[in-house]
Design a protein around this motif. Structure first.
Motif, short mmCIF file in Angstrom:
data_model
loop_
_atom_site.label_atom_id
_atom_site.label_comp_id
_atom_site.label_asym_id
_atom_site.label_seq_id
_atom_site.Cartn_x
_atom_site.Cartn_y
_atom_site.Cartn_z
N LEU A 31 47.72 38.36 38.66
CA LEU A 31 46.97 39.36 37.92
C LEU A 31 47.34 40.88 38.23
O LEU A 31 47.75 41.29 39.47
CB LEU A 31 45.49 39.21 38.25
N ALA A 35 43.06 43.49 35.99
CA ALA A 35 42.57 42.03 35.92
C ALA A 35 41.67 41.71 37.10
O ALA A 35 40.80 41.28 36.98
CB ALA A 35 43.76 41.37 35.23
N ARG A 39 37.82 40.62 37.26
CA ARG A 39 37.47 39.18 37.97
C ARG A 39 36.81 39.23 39.32
O ARG A 39 36.26 38.37 39.96
CB ARG A 39 38.62 38.34 38.30
#
Length: 163
Positions: A31, A35, A39
């Motif tokens: 990631l 990102a 998350r």
């Protein structure tokens, strides 16, 4: 994955090892920092600070990264131990501005005559221990009573109007 900035030379070995391991774990996720921030409960800029060793990550950030990376319980526990060792060795910034002559006393009556920063930078604000405070103010109590009276009054008027 990405080209990491070199870590500072004067970084304690526990911190260096932990940050290197954290970087490898982040790279394993595949990631980007954006990102990863999406998350977890931590922003891209927070992850940049943690992964460049400019600020220790909160324990919850490490737990979140382990969860996102899908590592097992045993390895996650090892990351917890590495985190504890790193936080204990993490260089503490001691930058207390000098108090100018004739400066007003600190807010809340707290003295700041060269005291070190007391808050634990490894805890997010929602897990930080509550600050000691006095009894609730009379004004807060009056507002709460006023709102309760308004709520009861609205309920009575609603009941009368709707039959």
């Amino acid at each position: 994955m990405g080209a990491w900035q070199p870590l500072p030379d004067d970084l304690p070995s526990e911190v260096r090892h932990f940050v290197e391991q954290l970087r490898q774990l982040k790279d394993r996720t595949g990631l980007s920092l954006v990102a990863l921030g999406a998350r977890t409960a931590y922003s891209k800029s927070s992850w940049q600070r943690y992964l460049n060793a400019t600020q220790p990550p909160p324990r919850q950030a490490v737990v979140a990264l382990c969860r996102v990376a899908g590592i097992g319980k045993d390895e996650a526990e090892r990351f917890g131990v590495r985190w504890e060792l790193a936080v204990q060795a993490w260089p503490k910034p001691v930058t207390v501005p000098e108090k100018p002559e004739g400066a007003a006393p600190a807010v809340d009556g707290a003295e700041s005559d060269g005291e070190e920063y007391e808050d634990d930078p490894t805890l997010p604000w929602w897990d930080a221990p509550p600050k000691a405070s006095g009894p609730p103010s009379r004004r807060l109590l009056m507002v709460a009573v006023g709102l309760a009276v308004l709520l009861v009054l609205a309920a009575v008027i609603g009941a009368v109007a709707l039959g």
